[in-house]
Scaffold this motif. Structure first.
Motif, PDB file in Angstrom:
ATOM      1  N   ILE A 111       2.248   1.598  -3.514  1.00 28.11           N
ATOM      2  CA  ILE A 111       1.014   2.163  -4.422  1.00 28.11           C
ATOM      3  C   ILE A 111       0.876   3.633  -4.195  1.00 28.11           C
ATOM      4  O   ILE A 111       0.510   4.490  -5.155  1.00 28.11           O
TER       5      ILE A 111
ATOM      6  N   THR B 157       0.916  -1.190  -0.070  1.00 25.23           N
ATOM      7  CA  THR B 157       0.078  -0.073  -0.164  1.00 25.23           C
ATOM      8  C   THR B 157       0.761   1.170   0.160  1.00 25.23           C
ATOM      9  O   THR B 157       0.622   2.255  -0.592  1.00 25.23           O
TER      10      THR B 157
ATOM     11  N   THR C 214       3.167   5.584  -5.663  1.00 23.91           N
ATOM     12  CA  THR C 214       3.367   5.852  -7.171  1.00 23.91           C
ATOM     13  C   THR C 214       2.370   6.740  -7.963  1.00 23.91           C
ATOM     14  O   THR C 214       2.728   7.287  -8.813  1.00 23.91           O
TER      15      THR C 214
END
Length: 262
Positions: free
Chosen positions: A137, A134, A140
């Motif tokens: 992500i 997580t 990102t």
């Protein structure tokens, strides 16, 4: 007021603003070499002992490894997503590009608190546990914006005739992209990756909402300052974070400048 006096006033105002912003940071960096465990100004003696003590702290080393891993993975993923997004939208109408760019830049344009809360709610709704995944992500999402902006700016300066010439010589669209477009974009992609790495490495707000039990180096700094513990080590870690952050930013700016001159 004459032109020289106006320029002098502008330089003085700019210098005052820079001093206001950078002087506290410089003081923290100097305190990293303070031999005392209590921060007192002026510093009476200098030493490197806190650098050795900080490196010997396993918690700091683990936080550093987590930060490097998250920043590295987020940068790699963002480089792929950002490049594909820029290439995909480059051929669309200007209206479509504006709409797409608006939504792509939201994660970095919005305050970090809102982005962090949104990511936290998203993972919670899907019942995804907060782990390294997580965290990567979440990082990102805003690193992709940096790559996209760099690549899109470069694509707008590339003449379409180069790709058309490659296709006239028998190259497929994919072969034309890999042999003509991608090499010309390499400087912008690398500079964007360096900037994205620096942005991810020192991110603290979004990480607070998505890290779970993982602790990055900025999160360790935040926790130590909040509890008033390990202050000499905090100064050393801040020194290291500034060094790690500034290097890719400087390199990225130089690569972006060289790419823009091509």
């Amino acid at each position: 007021m004459s032109g020289s006096m106006r320029n002098l006033a502008l330089w003085g105002a700019a210098s005052a603003v820079l001093a206001f912003l950078l002087l506290p940071l410089l003081i923290v960096l100097v305190f990293a070499f303070d031999a005392s465990s209590v921060q007192v100004w002026p510093i009476h003696s200098f030493s490197l002992k806190w650098f050795y003590a900080t490196w010997a702290d396993e918690e700091v080393r683990n936080a550093l490894l987590v930060s490097l891993e998250v920043a590295g993975l987020a940068t790699l993923l963002a480089s792929v997503l950002g490049t594909l997004a820029a290439v995909g939208m480059n051929g669309l109408s200007s209206r479509a590009v504006q709409v797409g760019s608006f939504f792509l830049t939201l994660p970095i344009a919005l305050p970090g608190v809102l982005t962090g809360i949104a990511m936290n709610s998203f993972f919670t709704a899907l019942e995804i546990p907060f782990t390294m995944v997580t965290l990567v992500i979440a990082h990102t999402t805003f690193c992709t914006v940096v790559i996209y902006s760099n690549v899109m700016a470069r694509l707008r300066r590339l003449p379409r005739s180069l790709l058309e010439a490659a296709q006239d010589m028998g190259a497929t669209p994919f072969r034309g992209f890999t042999s003509v477009t991608l090499p010309l974009l390499s400087g912008s992609i690398v500079s964007g990756m360096l900037l994205a790495f620096a942005l991810s490495f020192d991110e603290v707000i979004v990480s607070t909402f998505t890290s779970g039990s993982e602790t990055t180096l900025p999160l360790w700094i935040f926790g130590a300052i909040r509890l008033g513990q390990h202050m000499p080590e905090v100064n050393v870690v801040v020194f290291a974070v500034v060094a790690v952050t500034l290097l890719p930013i400087i390199l990225g700016q130089k690569l972006a400048a060289s790419a823009s001159r091509e």
